[in-house]
Design a protein around this motif. Structure first.
Motif, short mmCIF file in Angstrom:
data_model
loop_
_atom_site.label_atom_id
_atom_site.label_comp_id
_atom_site.label_asym_id
_atom_site.label_seq_id
_atom_site.Cartn_x
_atom_site.Cartn_y
_atom_site.Cartn_z
N THR A 181 0.87 -1.13 0.04
CA THR A 181 -0.07 -0.13 0.02
C THR A 181 0.92 1.31 0.00
O THR A 181 0.42 2.15 -0.67
CB THR A 181 -0.93 0.06 1.32
OG1 THR A 181 -1.59 -1.35 1.29
CG2 THR A 181 -2.07 1.12 1.20
N VAL A 182 2.07 1.19 0.75
CA VAL A 182 2.90 2.32 0.93
C VAL A 182 3.38 2.62 -0.36
O VAL A 182 3.92 3.66 -1.03
CB VAL A 182 3.78 2.22 2.13
CG1 VAL A 182 4.96 3.02 1.96
CG2 VAL A 182 3.06 2.30 3.46
N GLU A 185 1.19 4.57 -2.63
CA GLU A 185 1.23 5.85 -2.14
C GLU A 185 2.28 6.62 -2.70
O GLU A 185 2.06 7.70 -3.20
CB GLU A 185 1.02 6.17 -0.78
CG GLU A 185 -0.04 5.44 0.15
CD GLU A 185 -1.22 6.40 0.22
OE1 GLU A 185 -0.87 7.37 0.73
OE2 GLU A 185 -2.38 6.18 -0.48
N ASP A 186 3.41 5.97 -2.55
CA ASP A 186 4.79 7.07 -2.89
C ASP A 186 5.89 5.97 -2.81
O ASP A 186 6.42 5.65 -1.93
CB ASP A 186 4.82 8.13 -2.31
CG ASP A 186 5.96 9.00 -2.97
OD1 ASP A 186 5.52 10.10 -3.17
OD2 ASP A 186 7.08 8.61 -3.12
N VAL A 188 9.27 6.05 -3.89
CA VAL A 188 10.46 6.74 -3.40
C VAL A 188 10.23 6.84 -1.83
O VAL A 188 11.18 6.52 -0.95
CB VAL A 188 10.78 8.14 -3.94
CG1 VAL A 188 12.08 8.68 -3.16
CG2 VAL A 188 11.15 7.84 -5.32
N ALA A 189 9.18 7.36 -1.21
CA ALA A 189 9.08 7.50 0.17
C ALA A 189 9.07 6.12 0.81
O ALA A 189 9.86 6.10 1.82
CB ALA A 189 7.87 8.28 0.41
N ALA A 190 8.32 5.04 0.33
CA ALA A 190 8.32 3.74 0.70
C ALA A 190 9.77 3.13 0.73
O ALA A 190 10.14 2.49 1.72
CB ALA A 190 7.46 2.81 -0.27
N ALA A 191 10.70 3.47 -0.03
CA ALA A 191 12.12 3.17 -0.06
C ALA A 191 12.81 3.72 1.08
O ALA A 191 13.49 3.04 1.91
CB ALA A 191 12.68 3.32 -1.28
N THR A 192 12.54 5.09 1.46
CA THR A 192 13.29 5.91 2.41
C THR A 192 12.77 5.30 3.66
O THR A 192 13.56 5.47 4.66
CB THR A 192 12.95 7.31 2.38
OG1 THR A 192 11.42 7.64 2.47
CG2 THR A 192 13.44 7.64 0.70
N VAL A 193 11.70 4.76 3.89
CA VAL A 193 11.32 4.27 5.20
C VAL A 193 11.81 2.81 5.51
O VAL A 193 11.62 2.29 6.59
CB VAL A 193 9.68 4.40 5.70
CG1 VAL A 193 9.48 5.89 5.53
CG2 VAL A 193 9.07 3.58 4.86
N GLY A 194 12.18 2.29 4.53
CA GLY A 194 12.66 0.91 4.60
C GLY A 194 12.00 -0.13 4.22
O GLY A 194 12.25 -1.33 4.35
N VAL A 195 10.98 0.09 3.21
CA VAL A 195 10.26 -0.83 2.56
C VAL A 195 11.18 -1.77 1.35
O VAL A 195 11.41 -0.81 0.81
CB VAL A 195 9.13 -0.69 1.99
CG1 VAL A 195 8.13 -1.57 1.18
CG2 VAL A 195 8.14 0.07 3.16
N PRO A 196 11.39 -2.94 1.54
CA PRO A 196 12.03 -3.39 0.20
C PRO A 196 11.35 -3.50 -1.20
O PRO A 196 10.73 -4.51 -1.41
CB PRO A 196 12.60 -4.94 0.64
CG PRO A 196 11.49 -5.29 1.88
CD PRO A 196 10.90 -4.01 2.36
N ARG A 199 11.47 -6.17 -4.20
CA ARG A 199 11.38 -7.41 -3.49
C ARG A 199 9.89 -7.61 -3.47
O ARG A 199 9.26 -8.66 -4.00
CB ARG A 199 12.03 -7.96 -2.27
CG ARG A 199 11.96 -9.41 -1.94
CD ARG A 199 12.28 -9.34 -0.38
NE ARG A 199 13.46 -9.11 -0.10
CZ ARG A 199 14.20 -8.90 1.17
NH1 ARG A 199 13.37 -9.07 2.11
NH2 ARG A 199 15.27 -8.60 1.35
#
Lengths: 310, 236
Positions: A181-182, A185-186, A188-196, A199
């Motif tokens: 879901t994140v 939503e966005d 790049v922001a998902a990557a910056t909070v640590g969502v792989p 994968r």
């Protein structure tokens, strides 16, 4: 785990089981014509539910869902005389998932309209590749003698619906689902909070291919012959997306509502006025996109809220 | 001074387009390091490369003793290297509280999120007032506070801030600039890319000037502040 079994979800799981039990009674009560319609309906629910697992959750709109359906049908048809069906149908699902895994790296690199076009192009590419393969090997189409009855296929398809729906339910409330879901939503922001990010996208894309692969195999058995242009028909992808939009792709109920809506509409008009049916589908698609972009499911929620507060 | 992040000869860019042409840089522990330069000089590209959003073509990034330039972004987050992206990239359809909670999904932060979130609300009381509101409905300044708060939820060791005051009202920018030095007291090392030259050099211990993908000057914040060549480089 508490959220997985929230009250509303428990209620939905009950609805699901009562619903599929009722549909399982169709062959004995309503006869063969309605059995075919029930099979069709279940097929569309399974297809749309599996589509929302990836496209609904991540926002990557795939116009190539049919490719997995076609591959599953191809596996079952080409191994029809050599491998037992209880093995061939799941193999179709696995083959579709493997295809998704292999193409996921190049395909998931692009986003937005590019992704839409790429998935469509990929489905067409696989379609014509298999068409050529079949032509070269001298199979213009294959007849499948001695396929199981429509009734048995319906029970299998109900199983797929339950599997696809429970998968969606569990994923939605998992850490993995929140990650998807994140990403929607966005990214790049998902990557910056640590969502792989990569994968998660690959896993979701691969898992979402299993059900259409098996559904394709079952539907090839239903029609008792296999023809490439039919099982890879892009209309199947378009219909899945239309059902997801009309039913609501962010909600596990959406695929049921969307599939029931379109299957009923087609039963009413397809045989008597096919052109009129296509016009209606287009019209409804436009109306829903503009006035109810989250589909019938969100519309029902709104009704419930306004009834309670009013 | 302990070095938290060491950048050695980094080259990277977008596909065929090379933006960074060999960056050398150090970030000290619990210090504010400023990265200044004109538009298109490579500030965002550098931060995104350090965060792992963009791949490193050549060169090394050292976090303590460990080379991290090949690690995917989520593993860098797990090590405490956390970027707050430019443009206030909050999750618009999630509430303020949900946005903050997603910031704490990494292994170091997830078990203490409820304590961290109290600290964030102390730092930005406005976020507490807006707790249940959808992030997409916040003002620009509130969204920036949320993006910063979400980054802090991950318990950063090194915080990479990409233009945190871009497009904000001056009073809100002042608020952000007041908060940043306080973070170093929690032993967070900060690398901040910023257009507002004077204000960022006022709070920075050390600064780097980037031009055309290369570091052309580096000195203490106050020395760069009084060096006329810096302003010249900035104007291009």
């Amino acid at each position: 785990m508490t959220s997985v079994f929230s009250l509303a979800k428990m209620r939905f799981v009950w609805f699901l089981f009562v619903g599929v039990l009722l549909i399982a009674q169709v062959p004995s009560i309503l006869g063969s014509y309605w059995t075919l319609i029930a099979l069709n309906l279940m097929m569309w629910v399974a297809m749309t539910q599996s589509w929302t697992l990836f496209s609904g959750m991540t926002g990557y709109i795939s116009l190539g869902h049919v490719v997995f359906y076609g591959v599953g049908a191809y596996v079952v048809a080409s191994t029809f005389n050599s491998i037992p069906l209880w093995l061939a149908v799941p193999m179709g699902g696995i083959a579709a998932a493997l295809l998704a895994l292999v193409v996921s790296l190049p395909v998931l690199r692009v986003r937005g309209p590019y992704f839409v076009i790429l998935t469509f192009g990929l489905a067409e590419l696989v379609k014509f590749s298999i068409l050529n393969l079949e032509t070269v090997s001298g199979n213009s189409s294959r007849l499948l003698f001695g396929a199981p009855s429509v009734e048995i296929l319906l029970y299998c398809m109900i199983g797929l619906v339950v599997f696809a729906t429970l998968t969606t339910l569990i994923v939605t409330h998992s850490r993995f689902g929140r990650g998807l879901t994140v990403i929607r939503e966005d990214e790049v922001a998902a990557a910056t909070v640590g969502v792989p990010v990569l994968r998660y996208k690959i896993i979701a894309f691969t898992v979402s291919a299993i059900v259409p692969g098996m559904a394709g195999g079952l539907m090839a058995l239903k029609s008792t012959y296999f023809e490439v242009l039919q099982v890879f028909n892009p209309i199947i992808s378009f219909t899945v997306v239309t059902m997801a939009i009309i039913g609501g792709s962010g909600d596990v109920r959406g695929p049921f509502l969307g599939a029931v809506f379109l299957v009923l509409l087609s039963e009413l008009f397809w045989t008597t006025a096919p052109q009129f049916y296509m016009i209606l589908v287009g019209l409804f698609l436009i109306l829903f996109v503009i006035f109810a972009p989250n589909g019938i499911a969100a519309f029902l929620d709104k009704l419930q809220i306004s009834r309670r507060s009013g | 001074m302990n070095i938290k992040l060491k950048v050695e000869g980094i080259q990277s860019g977008y596909g065929e387009i090379q933006v960074l042409r060999g960056i050398e840089m150090l970030c000290g522990e619990a210090q504010i390091t400023a990265l200044v330069g004109s538009n298109g000089a490579g500030k965002s590209t550098l931060l995104r490369t350090l965060a792992g959003i963009l791949p490193t073509a050549t060169g090394r990034i050292l976090h303590g003793e460990a080379e991290i330039q090949r690690l995917p972004s989520h593993e860098r987050v797990a090590r405490g290297i956390i970027m707050v992206p430019e443009g206030r990239l909050v999750f618009p359809d999630l509430s303020v509280e949900e946005n903050l909670r997603t910031g704490a999904v990494n292994v170091r932060a997830k078990d203490v999120w409820s304590r961290t979130i109290e600290e964030i609300y102390d730092l930005f009381p406005r976020l507490l007032e807006r707790q249940k509101q959808l992030a997409g409905t916040l003002s620009g300044g509130e969204q920036q506070m949320l993006a910063l708060g979400r980054g802090l939820m991950g318990l950063p060791e090194v915080l990479l801030l990409d233009e945190p005051t871009l497009g904000l009202a001056p009073s809100v920018a002042t608020q952000i600039f007041n908060v940043i030095p306080r973070l170093t007291q929690s032993n967070i090392s900060i690398l901040i890319a910023e257009q507002d030259l004077n204000r960022v050099l006022d709070i920075a211990h050390f600064g780097y000037v980037i031009e055309n993908g290369r570091i052309t000057m580096h000195d203490t914040g106050s020395a760069l502040r009084s060096n006329p060549a810096v302003a010249e480089a900035y104007l291009g």
